[in-house]
Design a protein around this motif. Structure first.
Motif, short mmCIF file in Angstrom:
data_model
loop_
_atom_site.label_atom_id
_atom_site.label_comp_id
_atom_site.label_asym_id
_atom_site.label_seq_id
_atom_site.Cartn_x
_atom_site.Cartn_y
_atom_site.Cartn_z
N THR A 1 -19.47 97.50 66.60
CA THR A 1 -20.07 96.18 66.75
C THR A 1 -21.53 96.11 66.31
OG1 THR A 1 -20.60 96.67 69.06
CG2 THR A 1 -18.49 95.55 68.63
N THR B 1 -23.17 94.38 61.39
CA THR B 1 -22.94 92.93 61.28
C THR B 1 -23.52 92.35 59.99
OG1 THR B 1 -24.94 92.48 62.54
CG2 THR B 1 -22.87 92.61 63.79
N ASN C 1 -19.61 92.63 56.31
CA ASN C 1 -18.74 93.20 57.33
C ASN C 1 -17.76 92.16 57.85
OD1 ASN C 1 -21.49 94.99 58.02
ND2 ASN C 1 -19.57 96.11 58.07
N VAL D 1 -15.73 91.11 60.75
CA VAL D 1 -15.83 91.41 62.18
C VAL D 1 -14.74 90.72 63.01
CG1 VAL D 1 -18.30 91.89 62.05
CG2 VAL D 1 -17.53 89.57 62.57
#
Length: 104
Positions: A49, A52, A56, A58
């Protein structure tokens, strides 16, 4: 020339993405999906996490990465009883599953 390996990468987005549910899926990946013949590399874990950047993706929670000796080993894995048990145990919490297969 050597037969290419088959990389099987799966990204799971969970309905319940609590840390406990993410960890449970990772543990089930390791228990049920790392036992089939023909696997030369296996890894499963949560998304990092901290990464970012704009590039990316996510929109997922758990990544599964398996490299098979060849396509035949991959095909046998798809029909393996433990693979099917993994799906039955976990499918209810999947919001989305994305699979990326490539020859490496």
């Amino acid at each position: 020339m050597a037969t290419p390996r088959l990389a099987h990468n799966v990204f799971f987005k969970l309905k319940d993405a609590s840390p406990e549910k993410i960890q449970a899926l990772v543990e089930d990946c390791k228990k049920y999906l790392n036992v089939q013949p023909g696997i030369v590399f296996f890894a499963a874990g949560p998304r990092c996490t901290e990464l970012t950047r704009d590039v990316n993706d996510v929109d997922w929670h758990v990544g599964l990465h398996i490299v098979f000796i060849d396509k035949a080993a991959h095909d046998a894995y798809q029909e393996d009883a433990t693979h099917n048990e993994f799906i039955a145990r976990n499918k209810a919490n999947w919001a989305a599953v994305r699979v990326f297969d490539s020859l490496v």
